[in-house]
Design an enzyme around this catalytic site. Structure first.
Site, short mmCIF file in Angstrom:
data_model
loop_
_atom_site.label_atom_id
_atom_site.label_comp_id
_atom_site.label_asym_id
_atom_site.label_seq_id
_atom_site.Cartn_x
_atom_site.Cartn_y
_atom_site.Cartn_z
N ARG A 287 -6.16 10.51 0.22
CA ARG A 287 -5.84 11.06 -1.11
C ARG A 287 -7.11 11.31 -1.91
O ARG A 287 -7.19 12.26 -2.68
CB ARG A 287 -4.92 10.09 -1.85
CG ARG A 287 -3.48 10.14 -1.35
CD ARG A 287 -2.62 9.05 -2.01
NE ARG A 287 -2.88 7.75 -1.42
CZ ARG A 287 -2.92 6.61 -2.08
NH1 ARG A 287 -2.74 6.61 -3.39
NH2 ARG A 287 -3.17 5.47 -1.48
N HIS B 91 0.85 -1.19 0.00
CA HIS B 91 0.00 0.00 0.00
C HIS B 91 0.89 1.24 0.00
O HIS B 91 1.84 1.31 0.78
CB HIS B 91 -0.91 -0.01 1.24
CG HIS B 91 -2.03 0.97 1.15
ND1 HIS B 91 -1.85 2.33 1.25
CD2 HIS B 91 -3.36 0.78 0.96
CE1 HIS B 91 -3.03 2.93 1.13
NE2 HIS B 91 -3.95 2.02 0.94
#
Length: 551
Positions: free
Chosen positions: A338, A318
């Site tokens: 994000r 990740h």
């Protein structure tokens, strides 16, 4: 709280914020992505993998840490297990108590099967509980399962098994409706409309979330439902071998009680493995986001029974694991950060990648920045890049971070870092096992009456999974496997025979390949003890291989 050395880097990042807010950052071309992966993704480090010497995937490459548990001797001598003492006799045996196991149990029981769910920790001690960002489903007017399907294949670099990806996206809207009916509290507008956002690699906003604890909310509801429907469960019991009829069909499993060390047997007409992934193997030394039970046990057991694995040479790192503070290094910073507008920024204050590229691309770009000297160094020598989370407040309004990311906010606030006012430092962390047991659309493996669902299975996501498709995967294939296993059990009239002949055969392969006898699996639990204190866990009893012969 950041030391002065890191605050200087934060000032450089803040100085470019206004310009970055106006910046349009293009996605990488296909060729640029390919080159980025080749040079910086951990999967491309040749010496990190080796070819398997035994089993159904003999000759295929997999990470050394995973090969070490696949090519290992059993923790118990199979001749010491009394197969005549059957403690549980059921139609469908489910091994694993996370989201996939719970979904399979509920569905199998609803289909009329006698079900037993066995898990080595507590029900819900699973990666499902730790999933944060959301679950994908194409249920908005501007979206469709066809668009979702194309995103899934693109994210997997078009290596996915098409029929599995098709099943994933077609079942998705129904899964959301099922969860809603059970009581999962998704984020909604005031009029009740589901709120959906983007995830990395998605062409439409189809991420359904429950703040930033989506998996915990789903697991809460599924666990309640197991209790409400009186589904039989056994906790703190680890599966150490599958049982077969001696002719290639699975007929149950051998367990060990983690409190007493007692071995016991469950006979079943069908078995569903829902044991999760391999995060706690710490591939290439990476920290991980996974729960403590993610030790690849299901892969080990299925492999010995003859199940073919797929895509076992690809691990998902990740992009945004915690890089500071030290106490929580490797924990997940959800992609939702994000998705809400936070930017990735290097030590020089510059963006270097479009934040919603797929995970493997974004992770590779972060690794590149750090390797090429543009990373931020912590006092202990860890490197990372900034995730400019205060941007979320500027884009979405004051209070947006606390409202949308409450768990994440408190995770950092405990250490004096307040992500609505200051950035957080991030670096890739091992997150997901892209491959697993090869299954069909009903979760059936290549071994008779052995099903698999969730992260232990493979083929759905190709070589890279997109955000939000894991929570979806466990529920789609958990439900499919539960229904199919129940139907197969109904069709099985004879009492299943019990045998461990496949273990004896596998041991002959290990001996021929000269695999060291000190290498044992399944691991069951990771061993974080000091080296001098490490050894066989007491619930496994003394190792017969280590007992010295009498004079």
């Amino acid at each position: 709280m950041y030391p002065d050395s890191m605050r200087e880097s934060i000032r450089r990042m803040e100085a470019t914020r206004e310009a970055r807010m106006k910046q349009t950052f293009p996605m990488r071309t296909a060729e640029e992505k390919k080159e980025l992966l080749r040079r910086f993704h951990p999967d491309y480090i040749e010496e990190s993998m080796r070819k398997l010497a035994v089993g159904p995937n003999q000759g295929e490459r997999t990470p050394n840490e995973l090969a070490d548990v696949l090519e290992a001797w059993p923790v118990f001598d199979e001749t010491s297990i009394d197969l005549s003492q059957v403690e549980q006799d059921v139609d469908v045996l489910i091994i694993g108590g996370g989201g996939a196991g719970a979904a399979a149990a509920l569905t199998a029981q609803a289909a009329g099967a006698r079900v037993l769910l066995v898990t080595k920790l507590r029900t819900g001690d699973a990666n499902t509980m730790m999933a944060q960002g959301g679950i994908q489903a194409a249920d908005k007017p501007n979206d469709s399962p066809a668009r979702h399907y194309l995103d899934v294949l693109g994210g997997g670099h078009f290596k996915n098994i098409p029929s599995l990806a098709r099943a994933l996206v077609l079942d998705a809207p129904g899964v959301i409706a099922w969860l809603e009916e059970l009581g999962v509290m998704f984020d909604k507008q005031k009029d009740g409309t589901m709120i959906t956002i983007h995830g990395g690699g998605t062409s439409r906003k189809r991420m359904h979330a429950c703040r930033d604890y989506t998996g915990a909310e789903i697991m809460r509801v599924l666990r309640d439902e197991l209790v409400n429907r009186n589904v039989s469960r056994v906790e703190f019991a680890a599966a150490v071998e599958l049982l077969t009829d001696g002719r290639g069909t699975v007929t149950g499993a051998v367990f060990v009680n983690l409190e007493t060390g007692q071995k016991w047997i469950a006979r079943a007409k069908t078995v569903i493995l829902a044991t999760g992934g391999c995060g706690r193997l710490h591939i290439q030394g990476f920290p991980c986001t996974n729960h403590y039970g993610a030790t690849a046990d299901g892969l080990v057991l299925a492999y010995r029974a003859g199940a073919k694995l797929i895509f076992m040479d690809t691990i998902q790192y990740h992009p945004t694991g915690v890089a500071y503070p030290e106490q929580i290094v490797g924990l997940l910073i959800t992609e939702k950060v994000r998705g809400l507008g936070a930017q990735l920024v290097n030590d020089q204050g510059n963006r270097f990648i479009y934040e919603l590229e797929s995970r493997d691309i974004t992770a590779s770009a972060i690794i590149r920045e750090c390797r090429e000297g543009r990373g931020v160094r912590t006092p202990t020598g860890v490197f990372g890049v900034w995730l400019d989370s205060p941007l979320i407040e500027m884009l979405k309004g004051e209070g947006a971070v606390k409202a949308s990311l409450p768990a994440m906010y408190h995770q950092f606030a405990r250490y004096g870092i307040f992500m609505d006012r200051e950035p957080v430092l991030t670096y890739p962390t091992q997150h997901y096992q892209n491959g697993g047991i090869l299954i069909d659309e009903d979760g059936l493996s290549g071994v008779g009456n052995l099903y698999a669902a969730g992260e232990v299975s493979g083929g759905i996501h190709g070589r890279n999974r997109l955000m939000g498709n894991s929570l979806l995967d466990i529920l789609v294939f958990g439900r499919r496997a539960g229904k199919a296993a129940a139907e197969a059990a109904k069709a099985t009239k004879a009492v299943p025979e019990l045998s461990l002949k496949h273990v004896a055969a596998f041991k002959r392969e290990l001996a021929a390949a000269k695999v060291p006898r000190s290498r044992k699996s399944p691991m069951i639990l990771p061993d974080y003890r000091q080296p001098a204190m490490r050894g066989r866990y007491s619930f496994l009893g003394p190792d017969p291989e280590c007992v010295l012969p009498a004079d």
